[in-house]
Design a protein around this motif. Structure first.
Motif, PDB file in Angstrom:
ATOM      1  N   ALA A 133      -0.302   3.920  -8.744  1.00 50.67           N
ATOM      2  CA  ALA A 133       0.647   2.840  -8.452  1.00 50.67           C
ATOM      3  C   ALA A 133       1.396   2.526  -9.732  1.00 50.67           C
ATOM      4  O   ALA A 133       0.775   2.307 -10.781  1.00 50.67           O
ATOM      5  CB  ALA A 133      -0.078   1.605  -7.938  1.00 50.67           C
ATOM      6  N   ASP A 153       0.820  -1.209   0.000  1.00 53.11           N
ATOM      7  CA  ASP A 153       0.000   0.000   0.000  1.00 53.11           C
ATOM      8  C   ASP A 153       0.855   1.262   0.000  1.00 53.11           C
ATOM      9  O   ASP A 153       0.432   2.287  -0.508  1.00 53.11           O
ATOM     10  CB  ASP A 153      -0.937   0.006   1.213  1.00 53.11           C
ATOM     11  CG  ASP A 153      -2.082  -0.987   1.034  1.00 53.11           C
ATOM     12  OD1 ASP A 153      -2.337  -1.403  -0.109  1.00 53.11           O
ATOM     13  OD2 ASP A 153      -2.708  -1.332   2.039  1.00 53.11           O
ATOM     14  N   ILE A 175      -7.497   1.358  -0.520  1.00 52.03           N
ATOM     15  CA  ILE A 175      -7.306   2.470  -1.451  1.00 52.03           C
ATOM     16  C   ILE A 175      -8.566   3.321  -1.542  1.00 52.03           C
ATOM     17  O   ILE A 175      -8.505   4.554  -1.503  1.00 52.03           O
ATOM     18  CB  ILE A 175      -6.859   1.957  -2.832  1.00 52.03           C
ATOM     19  CG1 ILE A 175      -5.457   1.339  -2.708  1.00 52.03           C
ATOM     20  CG2 ILE A 175      -6.892   3.060  -3.874  1.00 52.03           C
ATOM     21  CD1 ILE A 175      -4.994   0.574  -3.928  1.00 52.03           C
ATOM     22  N   VAL A 233      -4.973   3.844 -10.380  1.00 58.45           N
ATOM     23  CA  VAL A 233      -5.630   2.586 -10.026  1.00 58.45           C
ATOM     24  C   VAL A 233      -6.900   2.820  -9.212  1.00 58.45           C
ATOM     25  O   VAL A 233      -7.605   1.871  -8.873  1.00 58.45           O
ATOM     26  CB  VAL A 233      -4.666   1.635  -9.280  1.00 58.45           C
ATOM     27  CG1 VAL A 233      -3.476   1.276 -10.170  1.00 58.45           C
ATOM     28  CG2 VAL A 233      -4.204   2.233  -7.968  1.00 58.45           C
ATOM     29  N   VAL A 248     -12.120   1.774  -7.968  1.00 57.24           N
ATOM     30  CA  VAL A 248     -10.788   1.188  -7.789  1.00 57.24           C
ATOM     31  C   VAL A 248     -10.684  -0.006  -8.728  1.00 57.24           C
ATOM     32  O   VAL A 248     -11.604  -0.829  -8.802  1.00 57.24           O
ATOM     33  CB  VAL A 248     -10.544   0.758  -6.320  1.00 57.24           C
ATOM     34  CG1 VAL A 248      -9.192   0.088  -6.170  1.00 57.24           C
ATOM     35  CG2 VAL A 248     -10.659   1.954  -5.376  1.00 57.24           C
ATOM     36  N   ARG A 265      -7.773  -3.203  -0.370  1.00 58.20           N
ATOM     37  CA  ARG A 265      -6.455  -2.862   0.174  1.00 58.20           C
ATOM     38  C   ARG A 265      -6.469  -1.494   0.842  1.00 58.20           C
ATOM     39  O   ARG A 265      -5.419  -0.950   1.136  1.00 58.20           O
ATOM     40  CB  ARG A 265      -5.415  -2.889  -0.954  1.00 58.20           C
ATOM     41  CG  ARG A 265      -5.205  -4.288  -1.501  1.00 58.20           C
ATOM     42  CD  ARG A 265      -4.245  -4.366  -2.645  1.00 58.20           C
ATOM     43  NE  ARG A 265      -3.101  -3.493  -2.516  1.00 58.20           N
ATOM     44  CZ  ARG A 265      -2.225  -3.278  -3.485  1.00 58.20           C
ATOM     45  NH1 ARG A 265      -2.366  -3.875  -4.648  1.00 58.20           N
ATOM     46  NH2 ARG A 265      -1.214  -2.474  -3.312  1.00 58.20           N
ATOM     47  N   TYR A 274      -6.667  -3.975  -7.241  1.00 62.58           N
ATOM     48  CA  TYR A 274      -6.281  -3.105  -6.119  1.00 62.58           C
ATOM     49  C   TYR A 274      -7.366  -2.979  -5.064  1.00 62.58           C
ATOM     50  O   TYR A 274      -7.189  -2.250  -4.083  1.00 62.58           O
ATOM     51  CB  TYR A 274      -5.898  -1.722  -6.650  1.00 62.58           C
ATOM     52  CG  TYR A 274      -4.626  -1.763  -7.458  1.00 62.58           C
ATOM     53  CD1 TYR A 274      -3.386  -1.575  -6.848  1.00 62.58           C
ATOM     54  CD2 TYR A 274      -4.649  -2.047  -8.814  1.00 62.58           C
ATOM     55  CE1 TYR A 274      -2.217  -1.641  -7.569  1.00 62.58           C
ATOM     56  CE2 TYR A 274      -3.482  -2.121  -9.554  1.00 62.58           C
ATOM     57  CZ  TYR A 274      -2.271  -1.925  -8.927  1.00 62.58           C
ATOM     58  OH  TYR A 274      -1.109  -1.993  -9.634  1.00 62.58           O
ATOM     59  N   VAL A 321       1.297   3.027  -3.248  1.00 57.15           N
ATOM     60  CA  VAL A 321       0.143   3.710  -3.826  1.00 57.15           C
ATOM     61  C   VAL A 321       0.089   5.102  -3.222  1.00 57.15           C
ATOM     62  O   VAL A 321       0.054   5.259  -2.004  1.00 57.15           O
ATOM     63  CB  VAL A 321      -1.163   2.946  -3.526  1.00 57.15           C
ATOM     64  CG1 VAL A 321      -2.362   3.713  -4.065  1.00 57.15           C
ATOM     65  CG2 VAL A 321      -1.111   1.545  -4.122  1.00 57.15           C
TER      66      VAL A 321
END
Length: 154
Positions: free
Chosen positions: A52, A3, A90, A57, A81, A88, A85, A6
């Motif tokens: 990323a 992570d 994000i 992403v 997302v 996670r 990905y 990102v």
């Protein structure tokens, strides 16, 4: 990819180039440069992206608005997302960035709507501190013009 690899960015006209490389599934359709320019030219529109490996992403968009009887608020319009990905954190980071931006703009409230059976979205909004309204909502849409949606980005 961890992570930490990102990064979250607020997209401005100066950072529009970040959307040159977008992973499939982030947006519903391909990003169209003329629409991106129009979106970014409106200061009430807000876009955050997760990057990323040089690719976008994830994204979250919001619209700040004021009513004659209410101070500035933020509508969280969309969060996306790319499949590899997901799950996670994000989406959570994108929503948190959008909410922090709303606070910096002095918005007094932010809100978002999703389908009652969209379990991933419900989990995301709960994880970011969203309080579920107990009102039942009925959504109406109006098809006004035939949209040229372009090619699907997937």
């Amino acid at each position: 990819m961890a992570d930490a690899d990102v990064t979250i960015h607020r997209v401005t006209a100066a950072k529009a180039h970040l959307l040159d490389r977008v992973a499939p599934g982030v947006f519903d359709f391909d990003v169209r440069p003329e629409l991106l320019r129009e979106f970014l030219a409106n200061p009430m529109n807000h876009l955050f992206v997760a990057v990323a490996g040089g690719n976008v992403v994830g994204m979250a968009t919001g619209i700040s608005y004021v009513h004659p009887d209410k101070p500035l608020q933020m509508f969280v319009n969309e969060v996306g997302v790319a499949e590899p990905y997901r799950r996670r954190g994000i989406g959570r980071r994108l929503v948190e960035a959008l909410l922090a931006h709303a606070e910096a703009l002095d918005c007094t409230e932010a809100w978002v709507a999703t389908e009652a059976d969209n379990a991933p979205a419900l989990a995301l909004y709960r994880s970011t501190g969203g309080l579920e309204a107990r009102e039942s909502v009925v959504l109406f849409t109006y098809k006004l013009l035939q949209a040229d949606e372009g090619a699907n980005s997937s």
